[in-house]
Design a protein around this motif. Structure first.
Motif, PDB file in Angstrom:
ATOM      1  N   TRP A  80       0.812  -1.268  -0.039  1.00 44.58           N
ATOM      2  CA  TRP A  80       0.075  -0.067  -0.044  1.00 44.58           C
ATOM      3  C   TRP A  80       0.873   1.317  -0.018  1.00 44.58           C
ATOM      4  O   TRP A  80       1.875   1.233   0.758  1.00 44.58           O
ATOM      5  CB  TRP A  80      -0.905  -0.180   1.189  1.00 44.58           C
ATOM      6  CG  TRP A  80      -2.004  -1.087   1.192  1.00 44.58           C
ATOM      7  CD1 TRP A  80      -1.840  -2.418   1.683  1.00 44.58           C
ATOM      8  CD2 TRP A  80      -3.286  -0.826   0.385  1.00 44.58           C
ATOM      9  NE1 TRP A  80      -3.088  -3.062   1.570  1.00 44.58           N
ATOM     10  CE2 TRP A  80      -3.872  -2.059   0.823  1.00 44.58           C
ATOM     11  CE3 TRP A  80      -3.859   0.004  -0.219  1.00 44.58           C
ATOM     12  CZ2 TRP A  80      -5.171  -2.400   0.228  1.00 44.58           C
ATOM     13  CZ3 TRP A  80      -5.112  -0.262  -0.717  1.00 44.58           C
ATOM     14  CH2 TRP A  80      -5.705  -1.324  -0.476  1.00 44.58           C
ATOM     15  N   GLN A  81       0.650   2.201  -0.917  1.00 46.85           N
ATOM     16  CA  GLN A  81       1.332   3.269  -0.826  1.00 46.85           C
ATOM     17  C   GLN A  81       0.426   4.579  -1.070  1.00 46.85           C
ATOM     18  O   GLN A  81      -0.533   4.385  -1.950  1.00 46.85           O
ATOM     19  CB  GLN A  81       2.337   3.539  -2.108  1.00 46.85           C
ATOM     20  CG  GLN A  81       3.060   4.569  -2.322  1.00 46.85           C
ATOM     21  CD  GLN A  81       4.137   4.624  -3.572  1.00 46.85           C
ATOM     22  OE1 GLN A  81       4.635   3.468  -3.629  1.00 46.85           O
ATOM     23  NE2 GLN A  81       4.207   5.752  -4.279  1.00 46.85           N
ATOM     24  N   GLY A  82       0.701   5.864  -0.504  1.00 49.22           N
ATOM     25  CA  GLY A  82      -0.309   6.917  -0.667  1.00 49.22           C
ATOM     26  C   GLY A  82       0.361   7.841  -0.388  1.00 49.22           C
ATOM     27  O   GLY A  82       1.482   8.208  -0.048  1.00 49.22           O
TER      28      GLY A  82
ATOM     29  N   HIS B  63      -8.470  -1.734   9.548  1.00 43.22           N
ATOM     30  CA  HIS B  63      -9.889  -1.936   9.293  1.00 43.22           C
ATOM     31  C   HIS B  63     -10.414  -0.888   8.656  1.00 43.22           C
ATOM     32  O   HIS B  63     -11.579  -0.887   8.470  1.00 43.22           O
ATOM     33  CB  HIS B  63     -10.568  -2.440  10.540  1.00 43.22           C
ATOM     34  CG  HIS B  63      -9.948  -3.517  11.442  1.00 43.22           C
ATOM     35  ND1 HIS B  63      -9.937  -4.569  10.741  1.00 43.22           N
ATOM     36  CD2 HIS B  63      -9.267  -3.761  12.611  1.00 43.22           C
ATOM     37  CE1 HIS B  63      -9.343  -5.816  11.597  1.00 43.22           C
ATOM     38  NE2 HIS B  63      -8.675  -5.000  12.782  1.00 43.22           N
ATOM     39  N   LEU B  64      -9.773   0.003   7.870  1.00 40.83           N
ATOM     40  CA  LEU B  64     -10.457   0.987   7.196  1.00 40.83           C
ATOM     41  C   LEU B  64     -11.110   0.375   5.848  1.00 40.83           C
ATOM     42  O   LEU B  64     -10.559  -0.461   5.487  1.00 40.83           O
ATOM     43  CB  LEU B  64      -9.331   1.970   6.769  1.00 40.83           C
ATOM     44  CG  LEU B  64      -8.714   2.649   7.920  1.00 40.83           C
ATOM     45  CD1 LEU B  64      -7.356   3.799   7.406  1.00 40.83           C
ATOM     46  CD2 LEU B  64      -9.795   3.914   8.405  1.00 40.83           C
TER      47      LEU B  64
ATOM     48  N   PHE C 189       2.865   0.887   3.346  1.00 35.04           N
ATOM     49  CA  PHE C 189       2.182   0.153   4.287  1.00 35.04           C
ATOM     50  C   PHE C 189       2.616  -1.278   3.715  1.00 35.04           C
ATOM     51  O   PHE C 189       2.378  -1.326   2.611  1.00 35.04           O
ATOM     52  CB  PHE C 189       1.002   0.432   4.981  1.00 35.04           C
ATOM     53  CG  PHE C 189       0.683   1.853   5.310  1.00 35.04           C
ATOM     54  CD1 PHE C 189       0.977   2.085   6.679  1.00 35.04           C
ATOM     55  CD2 PHE C 189       0.153   2.637   4.728  1.00 35.04           C
ATOM     56  CE1 PHE C 189       0.778   3.507   7.338  1.00 35.04           C
ATOM     57  CE2 PHE C 189       0.208   4.106   5.054  1.00 35.04           C
ATOM     58  CZ  PHE C 189       0.233   4.393   6.343  1.00 35.04           C
ATOM     59  N   PRO C 190       2.851  -2.341   4.682  1.00 33.56           N
ATOM     60  CA  PRO C 190       2.985  -3.457   4.056  1.00 33.56           C
ATOM     61  C   PRO C 190       1.684  -4.291   3.519  1.00 33.56           C
ATOM     62  O   PRO C 190       0.450  -3.565   3.932  1.00 33.56           O
ATOM     63  CB  PRO C 190       3.082  -4.517   5.427  1.00 33.56           C
ATOM     64  CG  PRO C 190       3.648  -3.488   6.566  1.00 33.56           C
ATOM     65  CD  PRO C 190       2.981  -2.179   6.319  1.00 33.56           C
TER      66      PRO C 190
ATOM     67  N   LYS D  78      -6.894  -5.287   6.380  1.00 39.00           N
ATOM     68  CA  LYS D  78      -7.523  -6.606   6.247  1.00 39.00           C
ATOM     69  C   LYS D  78      -8.672  -6.949   5.316  1.00 39.00           C
ATOM     70  O   LYS D  78      -9.158  -5.669   4.975  1.00 39.00           O
ATOM     71  CB  LYS D  78      -8.037  -6.857   7.706  1.00 39.00           C
ATOM     72  CG  LYS D  78      -7.040  -6.667   8.893  1.00 39.00           C
ATOM     73  CD  LYS D  78      -5.992  -7.582   8.791  1.00 39.00           C
ATOM     74  CE  LYS D  78      -5.006  -7.526   9.941  1.00 39.00           C
ATOM     75  NZ  LYS D  78      -3.807  -7.481   9.720  1.00 39.00           N
ATOM     76  N   ASP D  79      -8.596  -8.042   4.660  1.00 40.27           N
ATOM     77  CA  ASP D  79      -9.481  -8.221   3.774  1.00 40.27           C
ATOM     78  C   ASP D  79      -9.889  -7.455   2.695  1.00 40.27           C
ATOM     79  O   ASP D  79     -11.077  -7.093   2.313  1.00 40.27           O
ATOM     80  CB  ASP D  79     -10.951  -8.487   4.617  1.00 40.27           C
ATOM     81  CG  ASP D  79     -10.837  -9.428   5.745  1.00 40.27           C
ATOM     82  OD1 ASP D  79     -10.029 -10.655   5.643  1.00 40.27           O
ATOM     83  OD2 ASP D  79     -11.263  -9.061   6.649  1.00 40.27           O
TER      84      ASP D  79
END
Length: 140
Positions: free
Chosen positions: A46-48, A79-80, A131-132, A137-138
């Motif tokens: 994840w990159q932002g 959990h966003l 972020f890894p 999640k999910d």
């Protein structure tokens, strides 16, 4: 501002095929690059960015892009809620991701190329957060 798809289109005739996007305004774009995902690691993320915004267009292949609005850049909740967008080489749809979001890019085809555009030049702002892949999640 929310992430949105700017719809493109496609026209074919005896001369060939034209993919187009008449509604995409490229004025804010200052740089672009193309991502080719390998078969070994087809999900990038994840990159932002807090400040930068991005536009994505599938040049070759199909993609699923996960997008999350970040609540706390130093330690976001794992959990966003995520939105998923699908891009295909068949049309010139452009996904606009405003500032304040992170993305994960999933190439759905082994042959792939994703055009990415940004409204800041490289090094113009220090605004990259990573972020890894399994932090949220999910999603995929």
């Amino acid at each position: 501002m929310q992430p949105t798809i700017i719809l493109g289109g496609r026209h074919s005739d005896e001369r060939g095929t034209l993919r187009f996007n008449n509604d995409f305004n490229a004025i804010p774009v200052k740089r672009l690059y193309v991502i080719h995902n390998s078969e070994v690691r087809p999900i990038r993320g994840w990159q932002g960015h807090k400040v930068e915004q991005r536009w994505f267009m599938a040049v070759e292949g199909d993609y699923e892009i996960g997008v999350i609005k970040v609540d706390n850049w130093e330690q976001p909740s794992p959990h966003l809620p995520a939105q998923k967008f699908r891009l295909s080489q068949e049309k010139a749809d452009v996904l606009h991701v405003p500032a304040g979001y992170i993305t994960a890019i999933h190439a759905l085809t082994s042959a792939n190329a994703l055009l990415v555009m940004s409204d800041y030049r490289l090094g113009e702002v220090q605004d990259e957060y990573r972020f890894p892949l399994d932090y949220f999640k999910d999603i995929f």
